[in-house]
Each structure stands twice: as structure tokens, then as C-alpha cells.
Motif scaffolding. Structure first.
Motif: not given
Length: 90
Positions: A2-3, A18-21, A51, A53-55
Motif C-alpha cells: 500500500n502506498y 493513498w492506493t494499493n496500486d 510504502e 504493509e497495510t491499508k
């Protein structure tokens, strides 16, 4: 992964999200399908990201960054920040 990310918009403003992609999200912003804020400010470019690990961690960091001043965000961006400072804060 997650970013949390900061975009530099075409008008010189900064947008944090924020996003996961990250690649898919950047394409969405530039195609006008991202956040309402960025739709009229394309093209946007990725200025900074972290970066997580979690949302939840990414969302928490997004909130923290959104509370920063513009100058604090520029400092966070680092070497790209000096270019932002020179172009938009004279």
C-alpha cells in the motif's frame, strides 16, 4: 503493498492520496478518473511516495501528510521539492 503518495499537479499544487496500486492510480488521475481535485489539473506527476504493509498504515500517513503545510510537504519530497519551490513559490 500500500502506498501514500504526493502528486504535483499541472498548476503547481500538491495532492496527497493513498492506493494499493500506484501505477494504476497515477494513470487514473491523468485520465481524469482520479480524485475530483486532480481532474482539472492534469497532467499530474508523482513527486513522492511511501510504502506500507497495510491499508490502515497508508491511510494514517495520508492524514498526517495532509495536515502538513505546503512548505513541509516540499521538504518531505526532498530533492524534487527544490524544483517545486523554485517553480511555484517565488
Amino acid at each position: 503493498m500500500n502506498y501514500t503518495y504526493i502528486l504535483r499537479c499541472s498548476d503547481g499544487t500538491l495532492y496527497t492520496g493513498w492506493t494499493n496500486d500506484l501505477d494504476k492510480r497515477l494513470k487514473a488521475h491523468n485520465s481524469g478518473h482520479g480524485a475530483k481535485y486532480t481532474r482539472s489539473r492534469t497532467p499530474v506527476e508523482l513527486a513522492y511516495y511511501e510504502e506500507f504493509e497495510t491499508k490502515e498504515e497508508a491511510m494514517r500517513r495520508e492524514r498526517q501528510i495532509k495536515e502538513l503545510t505546503r512548505m513541509e510537504k516540499i521538504r518531505l519530497i526532498g530533492s524534487n521539492g527544490s524544483a517545486l519551490l523554485n517553480c511555484y513559490d517565488r
